[in-house]
Design a protein around this motif. Structure first.
Motif, PDB file in Angstrom:
ATOM      1  N   ASP C  63     -41.945 -35.645  18.775  1.00 34.10           N
ATOM      2  CA  ASP C  63     -41.586 -34.243  18.515  1.00 34.10           C
ATOM      3  C   ASP C  63     -40.134 -34.093  18.084  1.00 34.10           C
ATOM      4  N   MET C  65     -37.238 -34.652  15.299  1.00 33.57           N
ATOM      5  CA  MET C  65     -36.958 -34.911  13.892  1.00 33.57           C
ATOM      6  C   MET C  65     -35.502 -35.356  13.752  1.00 33.57           C
TER       7      MET C  65
ATOM      8  N   ALA D   5     -35.569 -24.282  14.022  1.00 32.49           N
ATOM      9  CA  ALA D   5     -35.586 -25.098  15.240  1.00 32.49           C
ATOM     10  C   ALA D   5     -34.323 -24.833  16.052  1.00 32.49           C
ATOM     11  N   ARG D   6     -34.500 -24.468  17.312  1.00 31.52           N
ATOM     12  CA  ARG D   6     -33.374 -24.075  18.142  1.00 31.52           C
ATOM     13  C   ARG D   6     -32.432 -25.225  18.460  1.00 31.52           C
ATOM     14  N   ASN D   7     -32.951 -26.438  18.433  1.00 38.63           N
ATOM     15  CA  ASN D   7     -32.162 -27.573  18.884  1.00 38.63           C
ATOM     16  C   ASN D   7     -31.826 -28.509  17.726  1.00 38.63           C
ATOM     17  N   ALA D   8     -30.543 -28.629  17.426  1.00 38.82           N
ATOM     18  CA  ALA D   8     -30.047 -29.575  16.418  1.00 38.82           C
ATOM     19  C   ALA D   8     -28.819 -30.214  17.037  1.00 38.82           C
ATOM     20  N   LEU D   9     -29.011 -31.367  17.645  1.00 41.64           N
ATOM     21  CA  LEU D   9     -27.932 -32.020  18.397  1.00 41.64           C
ATOM     22  C   LEU D   9     -27.306 -33.122  17.552  1.00 41.64           C
ATOM     23  N   VAL D  58     -33.329 -33.071  15.888  1.00 37.72           N
ATOM     24  CA  VAL D  58     -33.784 -31.680  15.771  1.00 37.72           C
ATOM     25  C   VAL D  58     -35.106 -31.516  16.528  1.00 37.72           C
ATOM     26  N   VAL D  59     -35.171 -30.520  17.411  1.00 36.22           N
ATOM     27  CA  VAL D  59     -36.375 -30.312  18.221  1.00 36.22           C
ATOM     28  C   VAL D  59     -36.689 -28.819  18.295  1.00 36.22           C
TER      29      VAL D  59
ATOM     30  N   SER E  43     -34.541 -17.261  16.907  1.00 36.02           N
ATOM     31  CA  SER E  43     -34.472 -18.069  15.680  1.00 36.02           C
ATOM     32  C   SER E  43     -34.776 -17.212  14.459  1.00 36.02           C
ATOM     33  N   ARG E  46     -31.729 -15.250  13.790  1.00 35.59           N
ATOM     34  CA  ARG E  46     -30.649 -16.092  13.280  1.00 35.59           C
ATOM     35  C   ARG E  46     -30.845 -16.391  11.791  1.00 35.59           C
TER      36      ARG E  46
END
Lengths: 69, 69, 69, 69, 69, 69
Positions: C63, C65, D5-9, D58-59, E43, E46
């Motif tokens: 899950d 990317m 996607a809320r998560n991009a670390l 990215v999640v 999201s 945003r």
């Protein structure tokens, strides 16, 4: 560890098929009711999964679809 | 329609909880073995799901994790 | 329970936003590094999550990317 | 491209393991905090990912679970 | 940002339905071909999505199933 | 079988790439609009997918993200 995933079905590992990156695991959660998982090979090794072992099939509720005949 | 998802577990709808966008559906796939799905409200309506109805919980193998005690 | 999910990042719950079916949880896994989860409201209640509590953000490798600038 | 996607670390690629269809990528998003992704081999090639390169994990928020000890 | 997700289908936003935590977005990627997304409300805000706007529906290849009649 | 997944896009199989555990399938759902799926090899075999065959790309709405330029 207690996880938020709504579905944790206890069963017995019936089959394991190892690929290059992924491994396919079949677990029987009730007589004749099987669930197949594809997880990374390293995760399968870390859990030391083998045929006959007790294990849970874990699924997040948002990953479950419904269908009718 | 015949789908590639490896897991299609037949059962009976036990509970339905309707939200603004999503609906939670609980289906019993074997005695005491329940699977919870979160699907869009419109999908639940389109399938005309109701408590007591036969339905399948469908899960792609790559969405299933394994766990051990 | 030991789970196959490759990613279990320990952190502190920073925010919780409760909806009708789903709840959004923000957890800080390192200073300034936050992960947001959307889980079912009942799962959030079952874990008794609250702001300031220690918790893990768990993600299956399939899950995740990758992206570049 | 700006994604929902809320998560991009943001982090640094630590390891890449190439399979037949899939590739496993480990990215360190904070000191000692690593995230593992399984993406298609062609996607890894398209992004030209290599060890030491900056990249984002990215999640989607609905793919994140919560857990407690 | 360039993302590993194999599928990024350009289209036009046709409908938006806002819930408490989630928002449903319908995008037309070809005449008569629509894709529905459920993303978090924050999201959607945003990205400043609105009906008529150009947008991409992005899907990781491992989240796509195949079916036949 | 009628499934809750909101997205079932009819198209033609354009390419199939078989791995050890997984298979990658490309389906064209409109002229120039392609969707790539990664499914288990055994699922691809069960559906008897081949280049030129009609098939659906099926995606759950919660697995679709939105993006803008």
């Amino acid at each position: 560890m207690k996880i938020s995933a709504r579905n944790a079905l206890k069963g017995t590992v019936k089959a394991i098929d190892v690929g290059a990156v992924n491994t396919e695991v079949v677990v029987e959660v009730a007589p004749g009711v099987e669930i197949t998982a594809v997880i990374t090979k390293s995760s399968a090794e870390r859990l030391d999964l083998s045929v006959g072992k007790e294990a849970y099939a874990v699924v997040k509720a948002s990953d479950v679809m419904m269908a009718i005949d």
